[in-house]
Design a protein around this motif. Structure first.
Motif, mmCIF file in Angstrom:
data_model
loop_
_atom_site.group_PDB
_atom_site.id
_atom_site.type_symbol
_atom_site.label_atom_id
_atom_site.label_comp_id
_atom_site.label_asym_id
_atom_site.label_seq_id
_atom_site.Cartn_x
_atom_site.Cartn_y
_atom_site.Cartn_z
ATOM 1 N N PRO A 198 23.273 14.937 2.433
ATOM 2 C CA PRO A 198 23.409 15.722 1.196
ATOM 3 C C PRO A 198 22.857 17.139 1.310
ATOM 4 C CG PRO A 198 21.705 14.039 0.978
ATOM 5 C CD PRO A 198 22.403 13.772 2.262
ATOM 6 N N SER A 199 21.937 17.363 2.259
ATOM 7 C CA SER A 199 21.408 18.724 2.414
ATOM 8 C C SER A 199 22.455 19.667 2.989
ATOM 9 C CB SER A 199 20.170 18.710 3.309
ATOM 10 O OG SER A 199 20.507 18.361 4.645
ATOM 11 N N LYS A 200 23.432 19.107 3.716
ATOM 12 C CA LYS A 200 24.519 19.918 4.278
ATOM 13 C C LYS A 200 25.848 19.629 3.595
ATOM 14 C CE LYS A 200 22.212 20.213 8.758
ATOM 15 N NZ LYS A 200 22.259 19.886 10.197
ATOM 16 N N ASN A 201 25.841 18.605 2.748
ATOM 17 C CA ASN A 201 27.029 18.215 1.984
ATOM 18 C C ASN A 201 28.203 17.897 2.903
ATOM 19 O OD1 ASN A 201 27.996 17.649 -0.635
ATOM 20 N ND2 ASN A 201 29.162 19.564 -0.663
ATOM 21 N N LYS A 202 27.905 17.231 4.052
ATOM 22 C CA LYS A 202 28.955 16.907 5.007
ATOM 23 C C LYS A 202 28.696 15.544 5.643
ATOM 24 C CE LYS A 202 30.375 21.585 6.351
ATOM 25 N NZ LYS A 202 30.565 22.531 7.469
ATOM 26 N N PHE A 203 29.799 14.971 6.172
ATOM 27 C CA PHE A 203 29.725 13.736 6.941
ATOM 28 C C PHE A 203 29.512 14.057 8.421
ATOM 29 C CE2 PHE A 203 31.931 11.862 3.280
ATOM 30 C CZ PHE A 203 31.269 10.651 3.173
ATOM 31 N N PHE A 204 28.804 13.141 9.093
ATOM 32 C CA PHE A 204 28.568 13.236 10.530
ATOM 33 C C PHE A 204 28.872 11.875 11.149
ATOM 34 C CE2 PHE A 204 26.146 16.556 8.621
ATOM 35 C CZ PHE A 204 26.060 17.582 9.555
ATOM 36 N N MET B 12 15.847 4.408 10.661
ATOM 37 C CA MET B 12 16.531 5.179 11.680
ATOM 38 C C MET B 12 16.915 6.547 11.135
ATOM 39 S SD MET B 12 20.172 4.504 13.626
ATOM 40 C CE MET B 12 19.717 2.897 14.259
ATOM 41 N N LEU B 13 17.421 6.586 9.912
ATOM 42 C CA LEU B 13 17.813 7.862 9.311
ATOM 43 C C LEU B 13 16.604 8.779 9.152
ATOM 44 C CD1 LEU B 13 20.348 6.710 6.540
ATOM 45 C CD2 LEU B 13 20.774 7.296 8.925
ATOM 46 N N GLU B 14 15.475 8.199 8.824
ATOM 47 C CA GLU B 14 14.259 9.001 8.671
ATOM 48 C C GLU B 14 13.834 9.594 10.019
ATOM 49 O OE1 GLU B 14 11.335 6.545 6.854
ATOM 50 O OE2 GLU B 14 12.435 6.355 4.958
ATOM 51 N N LYS B 15 13.978 8.794 11.091
ATOM 52 C CA LYS B 15 13.629 9.305 12.427
ATOM 53 C C LYS B 15 14.572 10.427 12.850
ATOM 54 C CE LYS B 15 13.309 5.107 14.136
ATOM 55 N NZ LYS B 15 13.176 3.967 15.071
ATOM 56 N N TRP B 16 15.765 10.450 12.293
ATOM 57 C CA TRP B 16 16.706 11.536 12.559
ATOM 58 C C TRP B 16 16.456 12.744 11.650
ATOM 59 C CZ3 TRP B 16 21.771 8.122 12.748
ATOM 60 C CH2 TRP B 16 21.799 7.440 13.953
ATOM 61 N N ASN B 17 15.373 12.667 10.889
ATOM 62 C CA ASN B 17 14.978 13.759 9.985
ATOM 63 C C ASN B 17 16.047 14.058 8.937
ATOM 64 O OD1 ASN B 17 12.439 14.284 11.293
ATOM 65 N ND2 ASN B 17 13.568 15.322 12.929
ATOM 66 N N LEU B 18 16.720 13.009 8.475
ATOM 67 C CA LEU B 18 17.704 13.166 7.413
ATOM 68 C C LEU B 18 17.020 13.005 6.063
ATOM 69 C CD1 LEU B 18 20.720 11.134 8.860
ATOM 70 C CD2 LEU B 18 20.307 13.589 8.974
ATOM 71 N N PRO B 19 17.594 13.598 5.015
ATOM 72 C CA PRO B 19 17.007 13.443 3.670
ATOM 73 C C PRO B 19 16.956 11.979 3.255
ATOM 74 C CG PRO B 19 18.677 15.176 3.698
ATOM 75 C CD PRO B 19 18.780 14.486 5.017
ATOM 76 N N LYS B 20 16.056 11.650 2.362
ATOM 77 C CA LYS B 20 15.907 10.263 1.934
ATOM 78 C C LYS B 20 17.138 9.734 1.219
ATOM 79 C CE LYS B 20 10.875 10.056 1.684
ATOM 80 N NZ LYS B 20 9.689 9.733 0.846
ATOM 81 N N ASP B 21 17.936 10.636 0.633
ATOM 82 C CA ASP B 21 19.135 10.184 -0.068
ATOM 83 C C ASP B 21 20.381 10.241 0.824
ATOM 84 O OD1 ASP B 21 18.918 12.921 -0.009
ATOM 85 O OD2 ASP B 21 19.683 13.254 -2.032
ATOM 86 N N LEU C 95 25.461 0.819 5.065
ATOM 87 C CA LEU C 95 24.557 0.163 5.997
ATOM 88 C C LEU C 95 23.105 0.577 5.782
ATOM 89 C CD1 LEU C 95 26.703 0.551 9.248
ATOM 90 C CD2 LEU C 95 26.576 -1.406 7.710
ATOM 91 N N ALA C 96 22.912 1.762 5.207
ATOM 92 C CA ALA C 96 21.561 2.237 4.896
ATOM 93 C C ALA C 96 21.672 3.275 3.794
ATOM 94 C CB ALA C 96 20.900 2.834 6.130
ATOM 95 N N SER C 97 21.066 2.987 2.667
ATOM 96 C CA SER C 97 21.142 3.908 1.536
ATOM 97 C C SER C 97 20.201 3.447 0.447
ATOM 98 C CB SER C 97 22.572 3.969 1.000
ATOM 99 O OG SER C 97 22.644 4.745 -0.171
#
Length: 717
Positions: free
Chosen positions: A315-321, A221-230, A251-253
């Motif tokens: 981590p690319s934005k160094n923030k929580f969402f 799911m995180l990958e489909k949101w185009n988030l970094p792998k880490d 839950l996913a990491s």
């Protein structure tokens, strides 16, 4: 003789059987009355009743079947085609027994923790997937009836539509179409939300049953949101809170790193107010957090208050969402949750500037009736999409009528919450008068200099002295007359960005010619007026403008750049950040703003009032300006639908306001042939007149030689 009859009755088997059936029917009927009427309509009350009377649970399956006999009125739907996907689960009997054995013994008021996965086959679109499956849901509602909720896990090398996990949740737990709608609205607000929908599921050849489907938390799911792998996805459930890291889980990491979450929790619990306010939006994305909170308030929800929290770290934005999850919708009659903040929101919105910004964004959403129209259209489409499958579902324990009533009741809640928020925030804006986007719908007419007296005389005779027209509008309508002087100093960038965009930023001070004791005399304010694509609201209405007001209070804030700026220094310190944010949203540098010109005008105005508040006004304005020895003047009539009334009005009332204005303008054109349409705002109109008299005016402004006068100091009232 009576004794003989008694013994005959007692020994008659048919009579005893009939008596037993009658007793069961009466008992079931009593249960239906208890559960469907009065206080037993409440789920928690019913749960407490069943907890105190566990024997009743033994006959609940019979009660459920008898209750659904009313579904006969929906018989025609059994011959209609389903419009949603059909899936099948095949679980070996011994594995199904393992799942059943893992369930708690108690019927309700118990938490399911001993989850057991077993192998199974998942069949979809002619393809068979080897999967693992378990019951899902900690509360008994998910598994204490024949129809249960499931979590299906797919092999990483054989994903189903790109998903490694798929939840099948009984739809009544997600209030039928509500949660799917909540996910849609989350996307509208710019939030992430797991893909969701509806499907029929057959388990081991049983009848098809309707389910709400939603993708499970996973790296896919995180990958489909185009988030970094880490990227890291965190969540909490029962027992997890903002008090410490206990109860939270990844839950996913790809790692087991809780350091970023620990940093956030530490700031929340140990940071001083000054430190928290300075750092919170360095750790949490501000736009996301505001949208997440607004999303809850639009549903009047407190369901993400302590548990059901989901957030990921990018981590690319160094923030929580934050991610909305299991939001539900809560009836206003039970509790109005506006301002009922959970732990982190309570800390954030203790800062008035943050609260003000959140409320501004929320008001922008609810002030636009088209948002509600779009919301309801999606909600209706969602329910229609699975309605046939819902009515055909024979495994559900509720009636079709109950589902329809729930759909209708929650639809009305969406409307009521939307309007409650709109009215509340509009009232707060009216009382405070500043920092909220208002919608102006005005129409300007130009006329020759020297004609204002003639027009004023007509208006006073037509609408003040003779109130026939006003009375025809309704008993709650009145009319009044005003005569004021305004001094407006307009600001712009050296590149004249606001001038080019038909926008205006002005400092205004007024004097009342008719009432020297008027509290508004000497009142100061800053007004930002926007049109076209720069508007924050009502963008589809080409004739409207947005107006945002800011309070004036000259004081030293300690920010040297702010205190020296000719505009920012005028604004109350607690509103300066908001002002700068607004200007930056336009792509402009607030520190580049400087005075350009000053317009002095006499305004004579006729007001049409509704329930004591201004509804529509007609202003005859005589404006003049001087700059470097050049002077210009013009007269203009402004026909304005009051911004407060228009902003708060629904579509029907807005249409009526426009119709009344059109009738009055048509009357004016009939009597005064010299009135001409004028779409130019005062700042632009005066600038163009002065530009003719001052060669190189734009160039001199651009290089900083030509500047308007800084507004004089006024006594603070």
């Amino acid at each position: 003789m009576i004794k003989n009859y008694y013994f005959r009755i007692v020994k008659n088997r048919k009579f005893k059987a009939g008596l037993s059936i009658l007793f069961v029917v009466l008992f079931i009927g009593a249960l239906m009355i208890f559960f469907l009427a009065g206080k037993f309509r409440n789920i928690e009350t019913r749960a407490q009743f069943l907890l105190k009377h566990p024997g009743v649970t033994k006959i609940l399956p019979l009660y459920w079947k008898i209750r659904k006999t009313t579904d006969i009125t929906y018989l025609s739907y059994f011959f209609k085609k389903d419009e949603i996907p059909n899936y099948e689960l095949v679980i070996a009997e011994n594995d199904l027994q393992k799942m059943n054995d893992s369930l708690p013994d108690a019927f309700m008021n118990v938490i399911y923790t001993d989850n057991v996965f077993v192998p199974a086959e998942f069949r979809a679109d002619g393809k068979i997937y080897k999967v693992r499956v378990r019951y899902r849901g900690k509360n008994a509602v998910h598994w204490n009836a024949p129809k249960k909720s499931y979590l299906v896990k797919f092999d990483k090398d054989n994903l189903f539509n790109g998903m490694s996990e798929l939840n099948f949740i009984i739809p009544d737990d997600r209030l039928f179409a509500v949660e799917h709608f909540n996910n849609y609205r989350a996307l509208k607000l710019g939030l992430k939300a797991p893909p969701s929908g509806f499907a029929n599921l057959k388990v081991n050849g049983q009848k098809d049953a309707l389910y709400f489907t939603i993708e499970g938390w996973s790296k896919e799911m995180l990958e489909k949101w185009n988030l970094p792998k880490d990227a890291e996805l965190y969540g909490n459930d029962y027992g997890g809170s903002w008090g410490d890291i206990a109860g939270w889980q990844l839950l996913a990491s790809n790692s087991k790193d809780f350091s970023k979450l620990e940093e956030l929790i530490s700031l929340l619990n140990q940071g001083t107010d000054e430190e928290f306010d300075a750092r919170i939006f360095d750790i949490v994305d501000k736009d996301n957090f505001y949208a997440w909170q607004i999303h809850q308030e639009l549903a009047n929800s407190s369901h993400e208050g302590t548990d059901n929290l989901r957030l990921y770290f990018d981590p690319s934005k160094n923030k929580f969402f934050f991610i909305p999850w299991d939001v539900e919708i809560e009836p206003l009659a039970s509790r109005d949750n506006f301002g009922n903040y959970e732990t982190i929101a309570k800390r954030v919105f203790a800062n008035p500037a943050f609260l003000q910004e959140k409320n501004r964004r929320l008001y922008n959403y609810v002030a636009d009736e088209k948002n509600l129209e779009d919301d309801l259209a999606f909600y209706d489409r969602a329910y229609e999409s699975f309605k046939v499958s819902l009515y055909k579902d024979r495994l559900k324990i509720y009636t079709n009528r109950f589902a329809d009533e729930s759909y209708a009741a929650n639809r009305q809640q969406l409307i009521d919450i939307f309007h409650r928020l709109r009215d509340r925030l509009a009232a707060e804006s009216s009382a405070r008068g500043f920092d909220t986007v208002r919608i102006e719908d005005d129409f300007n007419l130009a006329y020759p200099l020297g004609k204002s007296d003639e027009l004023v005389s007509y208006f006073k005779g037509r609408y003040i002295d003779d109130r026939g027209f006003v009375k025809e509008l309704g008993q709650n309508f009145t009319s009044t007359y005003g005569d004021e002087d305004f001094i407006d100093t307009y600001f712009d960038t050296p590149q004249l960005d606001l001038y080019q965009r038909q926008a205006g930023l002005r400092y205004r001070v007024r004097t009342n010619r008719l009432d020297p004791e008027d509290d508004k005399i000497g009142r100061e304010l800053i007004q930002l007026k926007l049109s076209g694509t720069d508007k924050f609201q009502d963008q589809d209405n080409a004739g409207s403008r947005n107006e945002i007001k800011f309070d004036v209070k000259r004081s030293v804030s300690g920010n040297i750049a702010d205190d020296r700026n000719p505009v920012i220094s005028l604004i109350a310190p607690d509103m300066r950040e908001e002002f700068k944010a607004r200007v930056r949203e336009l792509g402009l540098n607030p520190y580049a703003l400087r005075p350009i010109l000053t317009i002095e005008q006499r305004r004579r105005r006729v007001y049409l009032n509704r329930d004591g508040d201004t509804f529509i006004s007609f202003s005859m304005d005589d404006a003049s300006s001087q700059l470097w020895g050049a002077d210009s003047s013009f007269s203009q009539m402004e026909v304005e639908l009051n911004e407060l009334a228009y902003t708060a009005a629904d579509a029907r009332l807005k249409e009526r306001m426009q119709k009344i204005r059109e009738e009055m303008i048509a009357d004016l054109r009939e009597h005064f042939q010299y009135l001409q349409d004028d779409t130019t705002i005062k700042y632009t109109k005066m600038f163009d007149l002065l530009d003719v008299r001052l060669p190189w005016m734009k160039f001199l402004i651009r290089i900083g030689i030509l500047r308007g006068k800084q507004p004089p100091l006024q006594s603070q009232k």
